[in-house]
Write a protein that holds these residues in place. Structure first.
Motif, PDB file in Angstrom:
ATOM      1  N   SER A 428      58.849 -25.452 -56.036  1.00 32.96           N
ATOM      2  CA  SER A 428      57.505 -25.765 -56.504  1.00 32.96           C
ATOM      3  C   SER A 428      57.251 -27.261 -56.381  1.00 32.96           C
ATOM      4  CB  SER A 428      57.334 -25.311 -57.955  1.00 32.96           C
ATOM      5  OG  SER A 428      57.540 -23.921 -58.070  1.00 32.96           O
ATOM      6  N   LYS A 429      55.999 -27.666 -56.483  1.00 34.17           N
ATOM      7  CA  LYS A 429      55.620 -29.054 -56.330  1.00 34.17           C
ATOM      8  C   LYS A 429      56.366 -29.926 -57.340  1.00 34.17           C
ATOM      9  CE  LYS A 429      51.591 -32.067 -55.793  1.00 34.17           C
ATOM     10  NZ  LYS A 429      52.027 -32.478 -54.442  1.00 34.17           N
ATOM     11  N   GLY A 430      56.918 -31.029 -56.866  1.00 27.99           N
ATOM     12  CA  GLY A 430      57.639 -31.955 -57.720  1.00 27.99           C
ATOM     13  C   GLY A 430      59.123 -31.678 -57.843  1.00 27.99           C
ATOM     14  N   MET A 431      59.581 -30.566 -57.291  1.00 34.03           N
ATOM     15  CA  MET A 431      61.004 -30.243 -57.388  1.00 34.03           C
ATOM     16  C   MET A 431      61.818 -30.844 -56.248  1.00 34.03           C
ATOM     17  SD  MET A 431      61.166 -26.295 -58.708  1.00 34.03           S
ATOM     18  CE  MET A 431      60.551 -25.816 -60.330  1.00 34.03           C
ATOM     19  N   VAL A 432      61.207 -30.953 -55.067  1.00 33.72           N
ATOM     20  CA  VAL A 432      61.883 -31.550 -53.911  1.00 33.72           C
ATOM     21  C   VAL A 432      60.931 -32.596 -53.331  1.00 33.72           C
ATOM     22  CG1 VAL A 432      62.948 -31.146 -51.659  1.00 33.72           C
ATOM     23  CG2 VAL A 432      63.102 -29.383 -53.433  1.00 33.72           C
ATOM     24  N   HIS A 433      61.239 -33.881 -53.531  1.00 34.25           N
ATOM     25  CA  HIS A 433      60.335 -34.935 -53.081  1.00 34.25           C
ATOM     26  C   HIS A 433      61.133 -36.227 -52.889  1.00 34.25           C
ATOM     27  CE1 HIS A 433      60.120 -36.925 -57.155  1.00 34.25           C
ATOM     28  NE2 HIS A 433      60.564 -35.724 -57.488  1.00 34.25           N
ATOM     29  N   GLY A 434      60.568 -37.142 -52.130  1.00 33.85           N
ATOM     30  CA  GLY A 434      61.270 -38.398 -51.883  1.00 33.85           C
ATOM     31  C   GLY A 434      62.542 -38.202 -51.081  1.00 33.85           C
ATOM     32  N   ILE A 435      62.547 -37.215 -50.189  1.00 39.34           N
ATOM     33  CA  ILE A 435      63.706 -36.919 -49.351  1.00 39.34           C
ATOM     34  C   ILE A 435      63.439 -37.483 -47.953  1.00 39.34           C
ATOM     35  CG2 ILE A 435      65.273 -35.143 -48.515  1.00 39.34           C
ATOM     36  CD1 ILE A 435      64.982 -35.224 -51.596  1.00 39.34           C
ATOM     37  N   VAL A 436      64.375 -38.258 -47.427  1.00 46.18           N
ATOM     38  CA  VAL A 436      64.259 -38.803 -46.077  1.00 46.18           C
ATOM     39  C   VAL A 436      65.474 -38.375 -45.267  1.00 46.18           C
ATOM     40  CG1 VAL A 436      64.083 -40.873 -44.653  1.00 46.18           C
ATOM     41  CG2 VAL A 436      62.920 -40.788 -46.870  1.00 46.18           C
ATOM     42  N   ILE A 437      65.211 -37.726 -44.131  1.00 46.01           N
ATOM     43  CA  ILE A 437      66.285 -37.328 -43.211  1.00 46.01           C
ATOM     44  C   ILE A 437      65.951 -37.948 -41.856  1.00 46.01           C
ATOM     45  CG2 ILE A 437      67.533 -35.397 -42.159  1.00 46.01           C
ATOM     46  CD1 ILE A 437      66.560 -33.656 -44.504  1.00 46.01           C
ATOM     47  N   LYS A 438      66.860 -38.785 -41.339  1.00 45.29           N
ATOM     48  CA  LYS A 438      66.513 -39.524 -40.126  1.00 45.29           C
ATOM     49  C   LYS A 438      67.716 -39.708 -39.205  1.00 45.29           C
ATOM     50  CE  LYS A 438      67.247 -44.159 -42.098  1.00 45.29           C
ATOM     51  NZ  LYS A 438      66.625 -45.473 -42.382  1.00 45.29           N
ATOM     52  N   ASP A 439      67.390 -40.095 -37.968  1.00 40.70           N
ATOM     53  CA  ASP A 439      68.384 -40.506 -36.970  1.00 40.70           C
ATOM     54  C   ASP A 439      69.523 -39.493 -36.850  1.00 40.70           C
ATOM     55  OD1 ASP A 439      66.840 -42.809 -36.720  1.00 40.70           O
ATOM     56  OD2 ASP A 439      68.038 -43.923 -38.172  1.00 40.70           O
ATOM     57  N   SER A 440      69.161 -38.236 -36.636  1.00 41.77           N
ATOM     58  CA  SER A 440      70.165 -37.164 -36.610  1.00 41.77           C
ATOM     59  C   SER A 440      69.941 -36.247 -35.417  1.00 41.77           C
ATOM     60  CB  SER A 440      70.105 -36.360 -37.910  1.00 41.77           C
ATOM     61  OG  SER A 440      70.416 -37.173 -39.033  1.00 41.77           O
ATOM     62  N   LYS A 441      70.961 -35.449 -35.110  1.00 39.81           N
ATOM     63  CA  LYS A 441      70.895 -34.483 -34.016  1.00 39.81           C
ATOM     64  C   LYS A 441      71.391 -33.135 -34.538  1.00 39.81           C
ATOM     65  CE  LYS A 441      72.017 -38.117 -30.641  1.00 39.81           C
ATOM     66  NZ  LYS A 441      70.663 -38.255 -30.060  1.00 39.81           N
ATOM     67  N   ILE A 442      70.530 -32.115 -34.398  1.00 39.06           N
ATOM     68  CA  ILE A 442      70.860 -30.793 -34.925  1.00 39.06           C
ATOM     69  C   ILE A 442      70.599 -29.735 -33.863  1.00 39.06           C
ATOM     70  CG2 ILE A 442      70.317 -29.049 -36.670  1.00 39.06           C
ATOM     71  CD1 ILE A 442      69.517 -31.314 -38.556  1.00 39.06           C
ATOM     72  N   PHE A 443      71.649 -28.995 -33.508  1.00 38.24           N
ATOM     73  CA  PHE A 443      71.515 -27.869 -32.581  1.00 38.24           C
ATOM     74  C   PHE A 443      71.497 -26.594 -33.421  1.00 38.24           C
ATOM     75  CE2 PHE A 443      72.705 -24.553 -29.707  1.00 38.24           C
ATOM     76  CZ  PHE A 443      72.217 -24.937 -28.457  1.00 38.24           C
ATOM     77  N   TYR A 444      70.354 -25.877 -33.382  1.00 33.28           N
ATOM     78  CA  TYR A 444      70.158 -24.704 -34.219  1.00 33.28           C
ATOM     79  C   TYR A 444      70.010 -23.454 -33.356  1.00 33.28           C
ATOM     80  CZ  TYR A 444      65.283 -25.088 -32.791  1.00 33.28           C
ATOM     81  OH  TYR A 444      64.139 -25.137 -32.044  1.00 33.28           O
ATOM     82  N   THR A 445      70.119 -22.281 -33.986  1.00 35.36           N
ATOM     83  CA  THR A 445      69.996 -21.025 -33.242  1.00 35.36           C
ATOM     84  C   THR A 445      68.782 -20.199 -33.643  1.00 35.36           C
ATOM     85  OG1 THR A 445      71.433 -19.900 -34.833  1.00 35.36           O
ATOM     86  CG2 THR A 445      72.491 -20.879 -32.892  1.00 35.36           C
ATOM     87  N   ASP A 446      68.157 -20.503 -34.793  1.00 33.28           N
ATOM     88  CA  ASP A 446      67.029 -19.705 -35.254  1.00 33.28           C
ATOM     89  C   ASP A 446      65.798 -20.571 -35.529  1.00 33.28           C
ATOM     90  OD1 ASP A 446      65.579 -17.480 -36.085  1.00 33.28           O
ATOM     91  OD2 ASP A 446      66.218 -17.699 -38.158  1.00 33.28           O
ATOM     92  N   LYS A 447      65.891 -21.508 -36.474  1.00 31.86           N
ATOM     93  CA  LYS A 447      64.759 -22.365 -36.828  1.00 31.86           C
ATOM     94  C   LYS A 447      65.211 -23.819 -36.929  1.00 31.86           C
ATOM     95  CE  LYS A 447      62.274 -18.952 -39.668  1.00 31.86           C
ATOM     96  NZ  LYS A 447      61.737 -18.700 -41.043  1.00 31.86           N
ATOM     97  N   ALA A 448      64.356 -24.716 -36.449  1.00 32.79           N
ATOM     98  CA  ALA A 448      64.630 -26.141 -36.643  1.00 32.79           C
ATOM     99  C   ALA A 448      64.451 -26.507 -38.110  1.00 32.79           C
ATOM    100  CB  ALA A 448      63.710 -26.984 -35.765  1.00 32.79           C
TER     101      ALA A 448
END
Length: 467
Positions: A428-448
């Protein structure tokens, strides 16, 4: 024995139980962390063999360990050496200024006789609801567990087993021990075993007795170094509300399907260093817990934690925060770690009623491969799906308080080859915020990504690729 009393009179100098200088780990940190103080142990050394211990894997050595620790305690502390061999024993309680040192090929094994692990009130005759932790200490100062030996919790006699998680051969091995099969045939319980009497009236009650293997509560200046911890009935290494904890070069291992087989659980501790460890566990790998409710909030956060140069193979999460977070998390640095074959990589989990605030969390240089579900995941409706758990009871808190508040989390330079979903966040709003994910490489099989609109996750320069 006389020579030890004479030696004790001559030993006036105390020495650090480890000569390692850990200050180099605290260079170039993204946030200032206080460094833990290593324990100081007197030089006196005794062998468990001198107190009648027999390393034959059959003799009960509970009394020998108690006598040895009592002797060291009277001398002001020292090193208790355990030579090569298998030492069957009940619970071992560490005291101030004592190092439990396992030499190479030494195995301390929990006796499968559950009665030996239960504390009974001498006045009322009532048994406690859970067995005592196998290796334990409470409000002790300057304690350590070191060496090249192994501590084995003999967990197969305690843990329930899900039929869906074992082969036919393994299932038949458990049935050969006796035990009880659930009505649906989907669970094996260590109840009505062939070799040992029950301690309760039902299979469901029996598994509630399960003990933690190494639990240290409200201790100061703790070192666990070099040893192998394996096959716990429940969690393996559990420092709770401790100050100054160093976990260095430890191997934690148990079957991948061990119920609640957490490896390292840090509960509301301050000034913790976790380095050079190898984990292969049935549940969470390296996990931070912040307690539940007002008592946890009043005590305060897990704080000043550095986690570096570790390898996690199987686990539900490589690095985990939660699900208990009410006391909060503050000043945590996780860097230069490898997760290979975990269910999730970086896992942040909580729920209404057990949530809390995170601050100054910096995670970088994480290398993952063959991640089953998500490389990074935020979940705010977590349910502890242990055997016998009831989802409806856990998902209905009485008051709308202690909400999950995952914020101020900075993740960079993650390289992941192989995961179903790259980044997932639900809440819900306010539970997950201020998160920064950067400069990364991810190989996925279903969803980015699979991020709900209510979650504020900033993604910068992340290269998502798939087949």
């Amino acid at each position: 024995m006389k020579r030890y009393f004479s030696l004790a009179l001559c030993l006036l100098i105390v020495t650090l139980c480890s000569a390692v200088d850990y200050s180099s780990y605290y260079q170039n940190l993204p946030v200032k962390l206080q460094m833990p103080t290593a324990p100081v142990i007197p030089s006196l050394t005794v062998s468990i063999a001198d107190f009648g211990a027999c390393p034959d894997g059959v003799t009960d050595n509970t009394e020998a360990f108690a006598k040895a620790i009592s002797h060291l305690r009277k001398q002001g502390g020292g090193h208790l050496t355990v030579p090569a061999g298998i030492y069957l024993t009940g619970p071992i309680t560490l005291r101030d200024n004592i190092d439990l040192h396992l030499e190479r090929n030494a195995i301390i094994m929990a006796t499968p006789d559950k009665n030996k692990h239960m504390r009974v009130d001498k006045t009322t005759g009532k048994r406690e609801e859970r067995a005592r932790p196998f290796i334990n200490a409470s409000k002790a100062k300057n304690i350590s567990i070191t060496g090249e030996g192994t501590i084995d919790g003999n967990g197969k006699w305690w843990r329930p087993v899900k039929r869906s998680k074992v082969s036919d051969t393994e299932w038949n091995q458990y049935r050969a021990m006796g035990g009880t099969i659930s009505e649906k045939g989907d669970l094996w319980y260590p109840f009505n075993l062939k070799k040992f009497a029950n301690l309760t009236e039902s299979a469901e009650e029996e598994i509630k007795l399960r003990m933690h293997m190494v639990r240290l509560t409200e201790c100061e200046n703790v070192l666990v170094s070099g040893v192998t911890l394996q096959n716990a009935p429940n969690f393996h290494l559990v420092p709770q509300r401790c100050n100054n904890v160093i976990i260095d070069g430890v191997t934690v291992r148990c079957p991948w399907n061990a119920q609640n087989g957490d490896a390292i659980d840090i509960g509301q501790c301050r000034r913790v260093l976790i380095i050079n460890n190898v984990v292969d566990a049935g549940d969470d790998g390296i996990c931070m817990k912040g307690g539940v409710g007002q008592t946890a909030f009043d005590y305060g956060p897990c704080e000043d934690i550095l986690i570096q140069d570790n390898t996690v193979y199987h686990a539900h999460g490589g690095f985990v925060i939660g699900s208990d977070c009410s006391g909060g998390m503050k000043n945590i640095v996780v860097r230069h770690n490898t997760f290979s074959g975990t269910d999730t990589g970086l896992r942040f989990k909580s729920s209404v009623g057990r949530g809390g605030k995170t601050q100054n969390i910096y995670i970088s240089d994480i290398f993952m491969n063959d991640i089953k579900d998500e490389a990074v995941v935020f979940e705010t409706t977590y349910f502890d799906n242990h055997v016998g758990a009831a989802p409806s009871a856990q998902q209905q808190p009485k008051e709308n308080q202690f909400l999950p508040d995952f914020s101020d989390i900075h993740i960079s330079n993650v390289v992941c080859r192989g995961t179903k979903t790259g980044i997932k966040a639900k809440g819900s709003k306010g539970m997950v915020h201020g998160i920064v994910i950067k400069d990364s490489k991810i190989f996925y099989t279903d969803k980015a990504t699979d991020i709900s609109e209510e979650c504020e996750v900033t993604i910068q320069n992340v290269d998502f690729r798939t087949f």
